[in-house]
Design a protein around this motif. Structure first.
Motif, mmCIF file in Angstrom:
data_model
loop_
_atom_site.group_PDB
_atom_site.id
_atom_site.type_symbol
_atom_site.label_atom_id
_atom_site.label_comp_id
_atom_site.label_asym_id
_atom_site.label_seq_id
_atom_site.Cartn_x
_atom_site.Cartn_y
_atom_site.Cartn_z
ATOM 1 N N HIS A 73 0.963 -1.150 -0.019
ATOM 2 C CA HIS A 73 0.073 -0.003 0.102
ATOM 3 C C HIS A 73 0.922 1.258 -0.113
ATOM 4 C CE1 HIS A 73 0.645 -0.688 4.238
ATOM 5 N NE2 HIS A 73 0.380 0.442 4.438
ATOM 6 N N HIS A 75 1.222 3.640 2.127
ATOM 7 C CA HIS A 75 1.699 4.470 3.136
ATOM 8 C C HIS A 75 3.387 4.802 3.105
ATOM 9 C CE1 HIS A 75 -1.521 4.029 6.281
ATOM 10 N NE2 HIS A 75 -1.437 5.294 5.657
ATOM 11 N N HIS A 385 -6.987 -1.725 4.725
ATOM 12 C CA HIS A 385 -6.210 -1.055 5.749
ATOM 13 C C HIS A 385 -6.443 0.666 5.037
ATOM 14 C CE1 HIS A 385 -3.042 0.825 7.795
ATOM 15 N NE2 HIS A 385 -2.330 0.886 6.565
ATOM 16 N N ASP A 428 -0.063 -4.114 6.030
ATOM 17 C CA ASP A 428 -0.930 -3.599 7.173
ATOM 18 C C ASP A 428 -2.491 -4.113 6.933
ATOM 19 O OD1 ASP A 428 1.180 -2.342 8.112
ATOM 20 O OD2 ASP A 428 0.647 -0.314 7.905
HETATM 21 ZN ZN LIG Z 1 0.038 1.586 6.700
#
Ligand SMILES: [Zn+2]
Length: 771
Positions: A73, A75, A385, A428
């Motif tokens: 992802h 992040h 997430h 996550d």
């Molecule tokens: Zn994350």
């Protein structure tokens, strides 16, 4: 067959290396007979602030040589070091979902902007530090020369007046630091030390008694013959030694005449008179120096007492810190200071690198199955997430490995059923109980041979989301003026926006009802006025009419109550979005398929609510309009980044609102005590960009908006998953508490006889296994 392996290059806290659980990076190596296929899952940034600056510059050789990268992802702690890899020469594909692909470029370029800003801030800090170093150097030098007693009058004066000025100066803490530095560097711990320093200062040894003795001597000098020599003192030369001996005798009380040779009488008298003149001057000088020394002593004692009052401990500490910095940066001269400034920070990557990286993003969609090679298949499972987040399921067809992983001439496969090994890397994971906009994590229906699980919230259970939402709206309803919500740009901002807009939609349905009831109330009030008309003249009201009045009065009160409740539900507010990154990300969401996110597009807002309610701030003048005299206390909800108030546009709103009793600040996310957000929650004042701001605004903290699953949900995940014999489970991306969790999972999920092993690797550990 050769052994395959998995290595943990990040995402694990390590106190020795000073890294936190950020910087996710796992390297899978599938080993064939002739070749190795290596897949890197995530390559995130370590986010422990400046101290992680160095480690973020390093690229793992193994990562650089990976055959492909899978990104779970967008992040930063999962994708942040990708541009660095590309900068260092990585040229293979990077797989991610389309939504992640759209987000990641905004996230990374936003990061470049923030780093630029940080560099500016750090360089201004460096200037400040340089001044500190310069002062420390000055103190060090002064103290050394004070000890060696070779200060010029000018220096001495500077030193003393500097000390005094600092002590009396407006800025007491600055003065204190300076005085502490001076005293400690001079080795002054007590009054005795002060006296010792003073002893080393120059003092002449003449005094009034010397002059007295010389005057007497002049009077007693007589011309005498050899006869009297036996009885009286006799001076035979102009030698200083002779003269000093005689003077000593007179000083000690010798009162008889002193004989002198005829030709010596006049020169001796002249010499003595000259000496009297010199001595008088010396005594004056002596007095001056003594006075000066006394003044210095007083100042030193004053400084010493001052420091003793605030604590010698603190003094010592601050001085040590001073000196520690000088030693740490090897500072001996001003040139060294310049160099020390340069070492403090340097940029990780630039926009050019970023554009190159973007060319390598090979987005694939959720559930898309991609053959990395024929024997190694990649599938994305929803992670729930943040939007676009996935779990990476890598399926290895064992029989095909050797065949695929050789440079030439694949041999035909044996005709038996292929054996699959399933390796799942969760990245996550979101929540099962209270899913956010990204939905719920998907649990694999395959038998897993390897599961790598994020356990950020091992040992913790989140509060119920609905309660948090209620608390959130209560805080908004109670607010009198502006409401500032520090928000993470990704996911959290969109989630709060959707909540607010949904609330507005609900209110929208109540508005016509409210209008109807308000009109009815007005009719009833008019009727009541008519009925009570006669009462003004205080005439007796007939019983029948009184009963009617009571009935209408009852109706009125009931209606009023209903209207009050409706009004609180119909509460209307304007939403201001001031977060450049989240505006970009929000645009991505509005074009997404999910109906919920489309609430945010202007057109849909107009359709549903009659007018757009989300106002996007674009520049400083938009910002200023919010805080004109007229609008300052208008109830408006401002969503602004970043969530922990460490930086970003939220700082501007905090500056405007913290000191205002009418304003409310609502924290809706993770915000530890040692961040600026944490300080705002716990302290009475806060420093922002060099200014100190008192906190009078109402500060509200709402927990329960987490985007990570908690321990109960981790167990749910395990209960629903199935595992092959001898499977390995690895807990990473969590703190120390994952060790306790590992035991609990071993016992409660698998039982002590199970062949499944639960492992908690350390940073850079490698585990090997046969595929
Ligand atoms: Zn994350």
């Amino acid at each position: 067959m050769q052994k395959s392996s998995i290595q943990y290059l990040g995402g694990i806290d390590n106190k020795d290396k000073g890294v936190t659980l950020t910087g996710s990076a796992t390297l899978l190596k599938v080993q064939g007979e002739y070749q190795t296929l290596s897949v890197l899952i995530d390559y995130g940034m370590f986010q422990g602030g400046l101290k992680d600056s160095d480690i973020n510059q390093l690229v793992d050789e193994e990562a650089l040589n990976a055959n492909c990268i899978v990104l779970t992802h967008a992040h930063l702690d999962h994708c942040g070091r990708l541009p660095l890899l590309v900068k260092e020469g990585y040229k293979n594909p990077i797989f991610m979902t389309d939504l992640t692909k759209k987000q990641i470029f905004h996230i990374l370029s936003d990061h470049v902007k923030i780093v630029r800003y940080e560099i500016d801030a750090v360089s201004s800090q460096n200037t400040k530090k340089s001044n500190l170093y310069k002062r420390a150097l000055y103190i060090k030098d002064m103290c050394k020369r004070l000890k060696e007693n070779n200060l010029s009058d000018e220096d001495k004066q500077k030193f003393k007046s500097g000390l005094l000025k600092k002590l009396q100066g407006k800025n007491q803490s600055e003065g204190l630091k300076e005085a502490e530095g001076l005293l400690s560097a001079a080795g002054i711990e007590n009054n005795g030390d002060i006296e010792k320093i003073l002893q080393d200062l120059p003092v002449l040894f003449y005094d009034e008694k010397d002059i007295d003795a010389m005057m007497k001597l002049v009077q007693k000098l007589e011309i005498g013959g050899e006869k009297v020599l036996k009885d009286y003192m006799y001076i035979t030369s102009l030698d200083d030694d002779d003269l000093d001996k005689t003077l000593q005798a007179v000083k000690q009380g010798y009162s008889q005449p002193i004989n002198v040779d005829t030709k010596l009488l006049i020169p001796l008298k002249t010499k003595l008179n000259q000496r009297i003149g010199v001595t008088e001057k010396a005594i004056d000088e002596n007095l001056r120096i003594t006075k000066e020394n006394n003044a210095l002593q007083e100042e030193l004692i004053e400084a010493f007492n001052f420091i003793t009052e605030v604590g010698q401990e603190t003094a010592r500490e601050i001085y040590d810190r001073y000196m520690e910095k000088l030693t740490e940066y090897n500072i001996e001269s001003l040139d060294d200071i310049e160099k020390a400034g340069e070492q403090l920070y340097y940029i990780k990557f630039d926009l050019d690198t970023l554009y190159n990286t973007r060319n390598q993003f090979g987005g694939v969609e959720i559930d898309y199955q991609k053959d990395i090679i024929d024997a190694v298949k990649l599938r994305f499972l929803d992670a729930g997430h943040i939007e676009g987040s996935i779990q990476a399921l890598i399926t290895v067809v064992t029989e095909k490995i050797d065949n695929c992983l050789r440079s030439k001439n694949p041999v035909p496969l044996p005709k038996k059923r292929a054996t699959h090994k399933n390796l799942l890397f969760t990245g996550d994971l979101g929540r099962f109980k209270d899913p956010n906009l990204a939905g719920t994590p998907e649990i694999s229906d395959l038998k897993l041979d390897y599961l790598q699980m994020e356990t950020t919230y091992a040992g913790r259970v989140h509060p119920e989301k609905q309660e948090s939402i209620n608390d959130f709206f209560n805080a908004i309803h109670k607010a009198e003026g502006k409401v500032v919500i520090p928000c993470f740009s990704m996911q959290r901002t969109q989630e709060i926006l959707v909540l607010l807009v949904e609330q507005l939609l609900e209110a929208k349905n109540d508005i016509p009802v409210l209008k109807k009831k308000s009109a009815k109330l007005k009719r009833i009030e008019d009727e009541l006025k008519n009925l009570q008309g006669g009462n003004l003249e205080k005439k007796r009201i007939p019983a029948r009419q009184q009963a009617k009045i009571d009935r209408v009065l009852g109706l009125k009160n009931e209606l009023k109550k209903e209207i009050k409740e409706l009004k609180s539900r119909c509460f209307q507010y304007d939403i201001i979005l001031d977060s450049p990154l989240s505006t970009e990300i929000t645009n991505i969401y509005t074009t997404n398929l999910f109906e919920k996110y489309r609430l945010l597009s202007n057109q849909v807002q107009k359709e549903l609510l009659g007018k757009p309610v989300v106002d996007v701030l674009l520049n400083q003048s938009d910002h200023n309009k919010l805080y004109t005299e007229k609008r300052r206390n208008k109830k408006e909800i401002i969503l602004s980044s970043g969530g922990m108030c460490q930086g970003g546009s939220v700082l501007n709103h905090l500056k405007e609102n913290l000191g205002n009793t009418q304003s409310t600040i609502i924290f809706v996310g993770y915000c530890p005590d040692n961040t600026r957000g944490g300080y705002i929650k716990n302290k009475k004042s806060i420093e922002i960009e060099g200014g100190l701001y008192e906190i009078y605004a109402n500060v509200v903290n709402i927990n329960g908006f987490s985007g990570h699953l908690d321990e109960e949900e981790i167990f749910h995940y395990f209960e629903k998953s199935s595992f092959a014999r001898g499977a390995k489970v690895v807990l990473n991306h969590g703190t120390e508490s994952r060790h306790i969790l590992a035991n609990k999972i071993s016992e409660e999920i698998f039982g002590c006889r199970s062949s499944v092993k639960v492992l908690v690797p350390s940073l850079n550990d490698t585990i090997e296994f046969k595929l």
